[in-house]
Design a protein around this motif. Structure first.
Motif, PDB file in Angstrom:
ATOM      1  N   ALA B 130       0.759  -1.185  -0.023  1.00  0.00           N
ATOM      2  CA  ALA B 130       0.074   0.090   0.028  1.00  0.00           C
ATOM      3  C   ALA B 130       0.862   1.094   0.009  1.00  0.00           C
ATOM      4  N   ALA B 131       2.016   1.276   0.770  1.00  0.00           N
ATOM      5  CA  ALA B 131       2.987   2.288   0.718  1.00  0.00           C
ATOM      6  C   ALA B 131       3.629   2.754  -0.439  1.00  0.00           C
ATOM      7  N   GLY B 134       1.102   4.120  -2.938  1.00  0.00           N
ATOM      8  CA  GLY B 134       1.049   5.651  -2.455  1.00  0.00           C
ATOM      9  C   GLY B 134       2.005   6.275  -3.004  1.00  0.00           C
ATOM     10  N   VAL B 135       3.232   6.124  -2.871  1.00  0.00           N
ATOM     11  CA  VAL B 135       4.317   6.624  -3.259  1.00  0.00           C
ATOM     12  C   VAL B 135       4.625   6.835  -4.868  1.00  0.00           C
ATOM     13  N   ALA B 137       2.195   7.023  -6.727  1.00  0.00           N
ATOM     14  CA  ALA B 137       1.173   8.106  -7.098  1.00  0.00           C
ATOM     15  C   ALA B 137       1.489   9.304  -7.198  1.00  0.00           C
ATOM     16  N   GLY B 138       2.776   9.620  -6.380  1.00  0.00           N
ATOM     17  CA  GLY B 138       3.339  10.821  -6.549  1.00  0.00           C
ATOM     18  C   GLY B 138       3.931  11.166  -7.890  1.00  0.00           C
ATOM     19  N   TYR B 139       4.246  10.299  -8.698  1.00  0.00           N
ATOM     20  CA  TYR B 139       4.767  10.424 -10.007  1.00  0.00           C
ATOM     21  C   TYR B 139       3.556  10.590 -11.005  1.00  0.00           C
TER      22      TYR B 139
END
Lengths: 188, 173
Positions: B130-131, B134-135, B137-139
């Motif tokens: 999940a992490a 999530g990270v 998605a920052g791109y």
């Protein structure tokens, strides 16, 4: 097998020179009483080393070196242990400040010494050796004339190759959505 | 004796980006659960040495060795003979629609001390995946809608978009 990492604030060439200066081992290797070079030809050297920590042991070791990169050693003769082998792998520190040394060591002291006890002792020995190498290489670097010292490359801050969002607030049909640190928070 | 746990998830980005995130060991603490600090010590072709500090053991740095195969696999494990024994193996494969299928296998000690420590929840494969999602998605572009504010780290430094206007951010300390 036990592995350990030590960060040394000296050039790789200095660290490698120290590790291959076998005759000087008694000056810095913890518990080393003597180290006599028996033969040296090209990349290979054989030495007789006497270590005295928990018990005095004499080891005949063969070292194989790859300049500034790797130094492997293996047992060629000993009355005290059944097997003794390992290596020093040298890498440039990522922060541009010196050398990272990865040490591997394996010792079979025979049936009287349980492996978990031997490994615990080896781990302690490797940590002490790392500290001693750090101290000795610092002194060696200080002794070396400034003209011979190769400045370590400045630590280059890694630039992101892709654009990466740090914080984003988006007004969506369901309300404000906040994305931060890999997590999404929904405000309603 | 060791315990193995694993999980799998579809991550909405291509394998190259997943690999880039997973092999950026110095930035693990920014996204991997339970990590307080992470530092890359040395890096050579497909091998790296990093140091991690977990919230479960504050003040204690754990050296790990990492092996990676571009866009396919990343393995991080504690150095042999060091405790606690941890091994995290990520496998990446391409999936439909430009996504990646990511599998993670976590090997940890099987003993009471470890099972009752904070390590256990930190190294939960589901939380880790999940992490990662999530990270990643920052791109991406983010959700559809009106972007009120967006701060982006680029090659040229930090850029801020605020209500459609672009600002260049400057460090002052």
């Amino acid at each position: 097998m036990v592995k350990s990492v030590a960060q040394i604030d000296s050039d790789r060439s200095i660290v490698f020179a120290i590790l291959t200066d076998f005759a000087s081992y008694p000056q810095w290797v913890p518990g080393c009483e003597s180290c006599v070079v028996k033969s040296a030809a090209g990349k290979t050297s054989t030495v007789e080393i006497t270590l005295n920590s928990m018990k005095k042991i004499v080891l005949g070791l063969k070292f194989d070196a790859e300049a500034d990169q790797l130094l492997k050693f293996e047992l060629v003769s000993s009355k005290d242990v059944k097997a003794y082998a390992g290596s020093y792998k040298l890498m440039n520190a990522s922060d541009g400040n010196g050398t990272v040394v990865v040490t591997e060591l394996e010792l079979d002291a025979g049936p009287m010494a349980p492996k978990f006890m031997v490994d615990r002792m080896l781990k302690k020995t490797l940590e002490e050796t790392g500290v001693a190498l750090r101290k000795y290489s610092k002194e060696a670097s200080a002794r070396k004339p400034a003209s011979e010292t190769v400045a370590a490359p400045a630590a280059a801050k890694k630039k992101p190759t892709r654009s990466r969002c740090v914080l984003r607030i988006t007004r969506t049909a369901n309300g404000e959505q906040i994305w931060y640190g890999g997590r999404t928070f929904q405000l309603k | 004796m060791n315990m193995n746990r694993s999980g799998s998830a579809a991550v909405p980005c291509e394998p190259a980006l997943v690999y880039e995130i997973l092999s950026d060991y110095g930035n693990y603490a920014q996204w991997l659960p339970g990590l307080k600090t992470s530092q890359l010590l040395a890096h050579e072709s497909n091998f790296a040495i990093a140091e991690l500090e977990f919230h479960a053991q504050p003040g204690q740095k754990m050296a790990i060795e990492c092996i990676h195969a571009p866009n396919q696999m990343v393995v991080a494990r504690t150095l042999e003979g060091n405790e606690p024994h941890l091994k995290i193996e990520w496998n990446i494969s391409p999936a439909d629609g430009g996504r990646s299928q990511v599998k993670v296998k976590v090997e940890t000690p099987l003993n009471l001390a470890f099972l009752t420590s904070k390590f256990r929840s930190a190294l939960d494969p589901g939380r880790m995946l999940a992490a990662l999602t999530g990270v990643a998605a920052g791109y991406g572009e983010g959700p559809a809608g009106d972007k009120v504010i967006e701060i982006v780290e680029t090659e040229d430094g930090l850029i801020c978009w605020y209500r459609g206007t672009k600002y260049q951010m400057k460090a002052t300390s």
